[in-house]
Enzyme design. Structure first.
Site, PDB file in Angstrom:
ATOM      1  N   GLY A  98      12.385 100.785 -27.359  1.00  0.00           N
ATOM      2  CA  GLY A  98      11.893 100.138 -28.532  1.00  0.00           C
ATOM      3  C   GLY A  98      11.718 100.747 -29.814  1.00  0.00           C
ATOM      4  O   GLY A  98      11.969 100.187 -31.062  1.00  0.00           O
ATOM      5  N   ARG A  99      11.987 102.005 -29.818  1.00  0.00           N
ATOM      6  CA  ARG A  99      12.130 102.945 -31.246  1.00  0.00           C
ATOM      7  C   ARG A  99      12.973 104.257 -31.039  1.00  0.00           C
ATOM      8  O   ARG A  99      12.888 105.160 -31.548  1.00  0.00           O
ATOM      9  CB  ARG A  99      10.638 103.126 -31.550  1.00  0.00           C
ATOM     10  CG  ARG A  99       9.883 104.020 -30.618  1.00  0.00           C
ATOM     11  CD  ARG A  99       8.772 104.510 -31.397  1.00  0.00           C
ATOM     12  NE  ARG A  99       7.819 105.112 -30.203  1.00  0.00           N
ATOM     13  CZ  ARG A  99       6.689 105.816 -30.767  1.00  0.00           C
ATOM     14  NH1 ARG A  99       6.548 106.163 -32.152  1.00  0.00           N
ATOM     15  NH2 ARG A  99       5.902 106.257 -29.878  1.00  0.00           N
ATOM     16  N   ASP A 130       6.812  98.268 -34.494  1.00  0.00           N
ATOM     17  CA  ASP A 130       7.834  98.440 -35.646  1.00  0.00           C
ATOM     18  C   ASP A 130       9.034  99.122 -35.407  1.00  0.00           C
ATOM     19  O   ASP A 130       9.966  99.197 -36.180  1.00  0.00           O
ATOM     20  CB  ASP A 130       7.040  98.972 -36.805  1.00  0.00           C
ATOM     21  CG  ASP A 130       6.215 100.285 -36.546  1.00  0.00           C
ATOM     22  OD1 ASP A 130       6.545 100.837 -35.490  1.00  0.00           O
ATOM     23  OD2 ASP A 130       5.407 100.831 -37.130  1.00  0.00           O
ATOM     24  N   GLY A 131       9.171  99.975 -34.321  1.00  0.00           N
ATOM     25  CA  GLY A 131      10.176 100.805 -34.009  1.00  0.00           C
ATOM     26  C   GLY A 131      10.043 102.073 -34.751  1.00  0.00           C
ATOM     27  O   GLY A 131      11.127 103.077 -34.629  1.00  0.00           O
ATOM     28  N   ARG A 188      16.631 113.642 -30.390  1.00  0.00           N
ATOM     29  CA  ARG A 188      16.389 114.576 -29.249  1.00  0.00           C
ATOM     30  C   ARG A 188      17.634 114.421 -28.356  1.00  0.00           C
ATOM     31  O   ARG A 188      18.520 113.382 -28.275  1.00  0.00           O
ATOM     32  CB  ARG A 188      15.118 113.898 -28.332  1.00  0.00           C
ATOM     33  CG  ARG A 188      15.056 112.673 -28.030  1.00  0.00           C
ATOM     34  CD  ARG A 188      13.865 112.101 -27.330  1.00  0.00           C
ATOM     35  NE  ARG A 188      13.917 110.909 -27.065  1.00  0.00           N
ATOM     36  CZ  ARG A 188      12.972 110.147 -26.433  1.00  0.00           C
ATOM     37  NH1 ARG A 188      11.714 110.939 -26.116  1.00  0.00           N
ATOM     38  NH2 ARG A 188      13.167 108.948 -25.768  1.00  0.00           N
ATOM     39  N   ARG A 195      16.334 106.323 -17.052  1.00  0.00           N
ATOM     40  CA  ARG A 195      14.799 106.339 -16.468  1.00  0.00           C
ATOM     41  C   ARG A 195      14.798 105.698 -15.127  1.00  0.00           C
ATOM     42  O   ARG A 195      15.447 104.916 -14.819  1.00  0.00           O
ATOM     43  CB  ARG A 195      13.882 105.883 -17.233  1.00  0.00           C
ATOM     44  CG  ARG A 195      13.950 106.574 -18.673  1.00  0.00           C
ATOM     45  CD  ARG A 195      13.782 105.203 -19.936  1.00  0.00           C
ATOM     46  NE  ARG A 195      14.085 106.156 -21.149  1.00  0.00           N
ATOM     47  CZ  ARG A 195      13.273 106.741 -21.836  1.00  0.00           C
ATOM     48  NH1 ARG A 195      11.858 106.696 -21.500  1.00  0.00           N
ATOM     49  NH2 ARG A 195      13.483 107.173 -23.073  1.00  0.00           N
ATOM     50  N   ASP A 265       8.864 104.311 -16.526  1.00  0.00           N
ATOM     51  CA  ASP A 265       9.703 104.227 -17.939  1.00  0.00           C
ATOM     52  C   ASP A 265       9.693 105.335 -18.482  1.00  0.00           C
ATOM     53  O   ASP A 265      10.723 105.741 -19.050  1.00  0.00           O
ATOM     54  CB  ASP A 265       9.399 103.245 -18.956  1.00  0.00           C
ATOM     55  CG  ASP A 265       7.978 103.255 -19.300  1.00  0.00           C
ATOM     56  OD1 ASP A 265       7.069 103.243 -18.424  1.00  0.00           O
ATOM     57  OD2 ASP A 265       7.728 103.096 -20.516  1.00  0.00           O
ATOM     58  N   ASN A 266       8.937 106.418 -18.282  1.00  0.00           N
ATOM     59  CA  ASN A 266       8.649 107.687 -18.760  1.00  0.00           C
ATOM     60  C   ASN A 266       9.194 108.974 -17.668  1.00  0.00           C
ATOM     61  O   ASN A 266       8.966 109.996 -18.075  1.00  0.00           O
ATOM     62  CB  ASN A 266       7.280 107.994 -19.270  1.00  0.00           C
ATOM     63  CG  ASN A 266       7.238 107.147 -20.561  1.00  0.00           C
ATOM     64  OD1 ASN A 266       8.026 106.716 -21.224  1.00  0.00           O
ATOM     65  ND2 ASN A 266       5.762 106.847 -20.828  1.00  0.00           N
TER      66      ASN A 266
HETATM   67  P1  AMP Z   1       5.740 104.709 -24.317  1.00  0.00           P
HETATM   68  O1  AMP Z   1       4.960 104.869 -23.075  1.00  0.00           O
HETATM   69  O2  AMP Z   1       5.164 105.661 -25.376  1.00  0.00           O
HETATM   70  O3  AMP Z   1       6.905 105.630 -23.792  1.00  0.00           O
HETATM   71  O4  AMP Z   1       6.273 103.287 -24.774  1.00  0.00           O
HETATM   72  C1  AMP Z   1       6.307 102.449 -23.999  1.00  0.00           C
HETATM   73  C2  AMP Z   1       7.378 101.539 -24.307  1.00  0.00           C
HETATM   74  O5  AMP Z   1       6.926 101.005 -25.666  1.00  0.00           O
HETATM   75  C3  AMP Z   1       8.712 101.675 -24.733  1.00  0.00           C
HETATM   76  O6  AMP Z   1       9.590 100.713 -24.508  1.00  0.00           O
HETATM   77  C4  AMP Z   1       8.928 102.160 -26.097  1.00  0.00           C
HETATM   78  O7  AMP Z   1      10.085 102.160 -26.687  1.00  0.00           O
HETATM   79  C5  AMP Z   1       7.769 101.146 -26.767  1.00  0.00           C
HETATM   80  N1  AMP Z   1       7.323 101.478 -28.033  1.00  0.00           N
HETATM   81  C6  AMP Z   1       6.568 102.419 -28.297  1.00  0.00           C
HETATM   82  N2  AMP Z   1       5.979 102.725 -29.631  1.00  0.00           N
HETATM   83  C7  AMP Z   1       6.774 101.713 -30.076  1.00  0.00           C
HETATM   84  C8  AMP Z   1       6.832 101.536 -31.457  1.00  0.00           C
HETATM   85  N3  AMP Z   1       6.339 102.013 -32.559  1.00  0.00           N
HETATM   86  N4  AMP Z   1       7.979 100.505 -31.746  1.00  0.00           N
HETATM   87  C9  AMP Z   1       8.411  99.901 -30.800  1.00  0.00           C
HETATM   88  N5  AMP Z   1       8.513 100.151 -29.683  1.00  0.00           N
HETATM   89  C10 AMP Z   1       7.634 100.965 -29.323  1.00  0.00           C
HETATM   90 MG    MG Z   2       8.552 105.704 -23.167  1.00  0.00          MG
END
Ligand code: AMP
Ligand code: MG
Length: 514
Positions: A98-99, A130-131, A188, A195, A265-266
């Site tokens: 998502g970002r 917002d990405g 990175r 994943r 997903d992580n």
């Molecule tokens: P995370 O647990 O932080 O790895 O994020 C979980 C999901 O939310 C992943 O698909 C990320 O890409 C998405 N995500 C987190 N923060 C944002 C952001 N600011 N804008 C868009 N997608 C986000």
């Molecule tokens: Mg993630």
């Protein structure tokens, strides 16, 4: 250096090229360009890694543009990956990058590297967010992923940290107080960012064809020693992911790292630590601690629960790969072995922290008693294990004084546990009586880091950087390059968490807001 584009050339992609949030089917990725930043500024770059990936020769100006998303390398087609995931134990459906935008796949001197920009704008997987990413979380990812690399923990790495020049609005505690923060991008790297959730998304959609294509690709590109695809190869692949994940978690427990958001997903299919969000470093030894305030109620991802959660996540991966393997017993047996092996290897790892390299029957209880004492008497994990290099069989009382200084309790409170320490240290003295002391100290100093990125250290660097001063980022970056070295001029970082950091946001409390 050569651009390879392996992922997009060999895997099915999304035909829709409009950058709009949507469900993407039968595809591993969608093409999408980073949003050009308004005024990119490079804060830090990783010289050693730039050499490794073959980008050492580009000018600072070109590098700044590339790692901030202002320009792409010739011959590349940036894309975001499609994946799903179980978040906090629940299936969350499609997530995806998502970002994060994959801006290059490079091969240099036989090393293949994928480069991702985190925080470079929305993608079809942004789901209404917002990405972007803010400076504070980008500093945390930049410093910590490199620190982990130098600690010898399998991890993604970071090439650079840049400001975008754009403002990003975040409500840091999710309490209705949004404010503008500085936008930033971390570039990175990893051999791959695939994943567990990359496989789960296809399994959840009963899309066995795409599941097989992705699995065959992953084996061919990243597990090629396993041979050509077959049910046996898929099982061997699963077994190796289990082994690598186990190894990674053992390292986390060794250094006191709490990931904070171990959603599927992580979890990297290569067994790398990935997605540095509300992670934290254990200070007072509390297995129930999690830095993630979003998880404060159930503490699912607490320090002491990282191994059971890894097993849970691996079980989800087994479910996802099942259509290719169709052998429940074989998968179950691998998972059962994981549990048994983890417990055994955990004791071996903990013994190495005590400077002991062989295993006795009573060692399990020696470790168990130690963990209970560390917890009850609130001892700083890093200080305690490193300071064992000063332990002497003939000076147990002296060492109790050292342990007392490493406790977060008051003297009176600590005194309550003195007898417990006397007993344990006596057992320890007995256990090591036949071990050469120089050998013991050498093991201790190579297994127990002297310097880790304590939560308050990152927070200090963040506060300075938000005012435009990057000195502390530089200092910590250099410090953490040699976490096992004595570095006598840097002793101030080999100390307990200061009191002001006890309840401070960013130090003991971190939300997912980033
Ligand atoms: P995370 O647990 O932080 O790895 O994020 C979980 C999901 O939310 C992943 O698909 C990320 O890409 C998405 N995500 C987190 N923060 C944002 C952001 N600011 N804008 C868009 N997608 C986000
Ligand atoms: Mg993630």
């Amino acid at each position: 250096m050569k651009i390879t584009n392996t992922f997009t050339e060999q895997l099915p992609g999304d035909e829709n090229t409009i950058n709009q949030a949507r469900q993407v089917h039968k595809s591993c990725y969608s093409f999408v360009f980073p949003k050009p930043p308004s005024n990119p500024q490079l804060i830090h770059s990783n010289k050693e890694l730039l050499e490794i990936v073959g980008l050492a020769d580009i000018s600072k100006q070109e590098l700044t543009k590339f790692v901030s998303g202002a320009t792409s390398l010739a011959g590349t087609k940036p894309f975001a990956m499609c994946y799903g995931g179980h978040q906090f134990g629940q299936w969350a459906g499609q997530l995806g990058d998502g970002r994060a935008i994959n801006v290059a796949e490079i091969e240099h001197k036989g090393v293949k590297t994928a480069i991702q920009l985190k925080g470079s704008g929305p993608t079809p997987y942004s789901r209404g967010a917002d990405g972007f990413a803010v400076l504070r979380s980008s500093i945390r990812e930049y410093l910590c992923s490199e620190a982990m690399h130098h600690l010898g923990v399998p991890t993604t790495r970071a090439l650079s940290l840049a400001l975008t020049g754009d403002k990003v609005v975040r409500d840091i505690l999710y309490d209705g107080n949004p404010k503008e923060e500085l936008g930033a991008v971390v570039a990175r790297t990893a051999p791959s960012f695939i994943r567990f959730g990359s496989f789960e998304i296809f399994a959840s959609r009963r899309d066995t064809e795409s599941l097989k294509t992705l699995t065959d690709f992953t084996i061919k590109e990243h597990y090629s020693h396993l041979g050509t695809p077959s049910k046996e190869t898929y099982l061997a692949f699963f077994q190796e992911v289990v082994n690598r994940t186990k190894k990674m978690i053992l390292h986390w427990q060794r250094v006191g790292f709490v990931h904070g958001v171990m959603n599927t997903d992580n979890l990297s299919i290569l067994g790398l630590t990935i997605d540095y969000g509300p992670y934290g470093w254990l200070e007072d030894f509390n297995p129930n601690w999690t830095p993630n305030t979003t998880d404060s109620q159930h503490k699912r991802y607490r320090f002491g629960n990282q191994y059971p959660i890894a097993l849970w996540n691996l079980t989800q991966l087994a479910n996802a790969l099942f259509p290719l393997i169709e052998d429940v017993e074989a998968l179950k047996s691998i998972l059962r072995n994981f549990k048994q092996e983890f417990n055994q290897e955990f004791v071996v790892m903990m013994l190495s922290k005590l400077g002991i390299n062989d295993l006795n029957d009573t060692d399990g209880s020696l470790i168990e008693e130690l963990q209970q004492l560390l917890e009850k008497s609130s001892i700083d994990m890093t200080l305690f294990f490193r300071n064992l290099n000063q332990f002497s069989n003939s000076a147990i009382q002296n060492h109790i004084e050292i342990v007392a200084k490493d406790s977060y309790l008051t003297t009176e409170q600590f005194n309550f546990h003195k007898k417990g320490w006397e007993d344990w240290l006596t057992k320890y003295a007995d256990r090591i009586s036949k071990i050469n002391n120089e050998d013991r100290v050498e093991v201790i100093n190579s297994v127990n880091p002297k310097y880790v990125l304590r939560n308050y250290m990152a927070q200090l660097a963040i506060e300075d950087a938000e005012k435009g001063n990057y000195d502390l980022i530089n200092e910590l970056y250099e410090l953490l390059k040699e976490p096992y070295a004595e570095q006598p001029t840097k002793e101030k970082w080999f100390a307990k968490r200061p009191e002001w950091a006890n309840e401070k946001v960013g130090c003991s409390m971190l939300s997912c807001s980033s």
